[in-house]
Design an enzyme around this catalytic site. Sequence first.
Site, short mmCIF file in Angstrom:
data_model
loop_
_atom_site.label_atom_id
_atom_site.label_comp_id
_atom_site.label_asym_id
_atom_site.label_seq_id
_atom_site.Cartn_x
_atom_site.Cartn_y
_atom_site.Cartn_z
N GLY A 157 0.81 -1.21 0.00
CA GLY A 157 0.00 0.00 0.00
C GLY A 157 0.85 1.26 0.00
N ASP A 167 4.45 -2.56 -7.65
CA ASP A 167 3.77 -1.48 -6.93
C ASP A 167 3.96 -0.15 -7.64
OD1 ASP A 167 2.99 -3.29 -4.96
OD2 ASP A 167 4.80 -2.94 -3.78
N GLU A 223 -2.55 -7.30 1.48
CA GLU A 223 -1.73 -7.41 2.68
C GLU A 223 -2.45 -6.89 3.93
OE1 GLU A 223 2.88 -7.47 1.08
OE2 GLU A 223 2.06 -5.55 1.74
#
Length: 303
Positions: free
Chosen positions: A43, A256, A142
């Site tokens: 994130g 990511d 996650e």
Amino acid sequence: MEKKRILIIGSLNTDIVLSLKRMPEVGETVLSDSYYFSLGGKGANQACSAGKLGGRVSIIGSVGDDDFGKTQISSLESIGVDCSNVRISEGRRTGMAVVTVDEDGNNSIIVSSSANLDCDISYIEEKKCVIENSDIVLIQLEIPFDAVERAVEIASAAGKIVLLNPAPYSEKITDGLLKKIDYLIPNESELKSLEPDVDIKQLKSIEAGARNLVSRGAKNVIVTLGKEGCLWVNKDEVLKLDVEDVQRVDTTGAGDCFCGAFCVALSEGEAVKDALVFAGKASTLAVTRKGAQDAMPFRTELK
């Protein structure tokens, strides 16, 4: 045109990165030449990528009440990421990942969730208005899965653009969830987990697996293929996009970086193909450097 608001929902970790000549076999001990600490968590990485590239981005997640958590928040805020919705969990440690990187730049990762577990379904309910006031919502796996499901449900019901990066893979992913996803972004191994019959060494097989995910409900499937670029599939078309051939130093966080960059381009009104090209350029530059967030490029570095 005003940029759309990007919301990242996911993990914030501290990474311990160990450099190895090669990955160990089961039961084998190998020596690391060096190690270092780096900011990570899927994130936070995706928020960092979007922030560095000039996105209007905020993050929902959870860190511990420790120095690692403070550092993570401070770093993201320094590049313009709104961290006002990051929960600080008393008595918890910030999530931790042990990352091993071999001399070819390949990585293997073990994650201790810790405070990320507090980004739970009750916290998502508490932040429902934040989700509904965003335009683009990007989520990974996650944090607790029921929190992911609820966040997707809220965002989809509110008509937001919903992206799911199914990492790490979870067998809890259902066709019902896929039907709420505008862009599903797996890498090759995650695609293999979602579609076990896929031969990840064969592009036609990868395409077939992506097509099946579309038939199961995902509106668009974007398979990231590392140095081979990416494959975009929906019910109307298939497009393979290549990336520049570079010397890979560390692939940690490359996916990511891709996801965050793709969101930024979408938020600026770019067509999907152009957004994929932009994301490919950003992630290709990132793998030429060490670390996750440290390696991610600023907008001025992209040609």
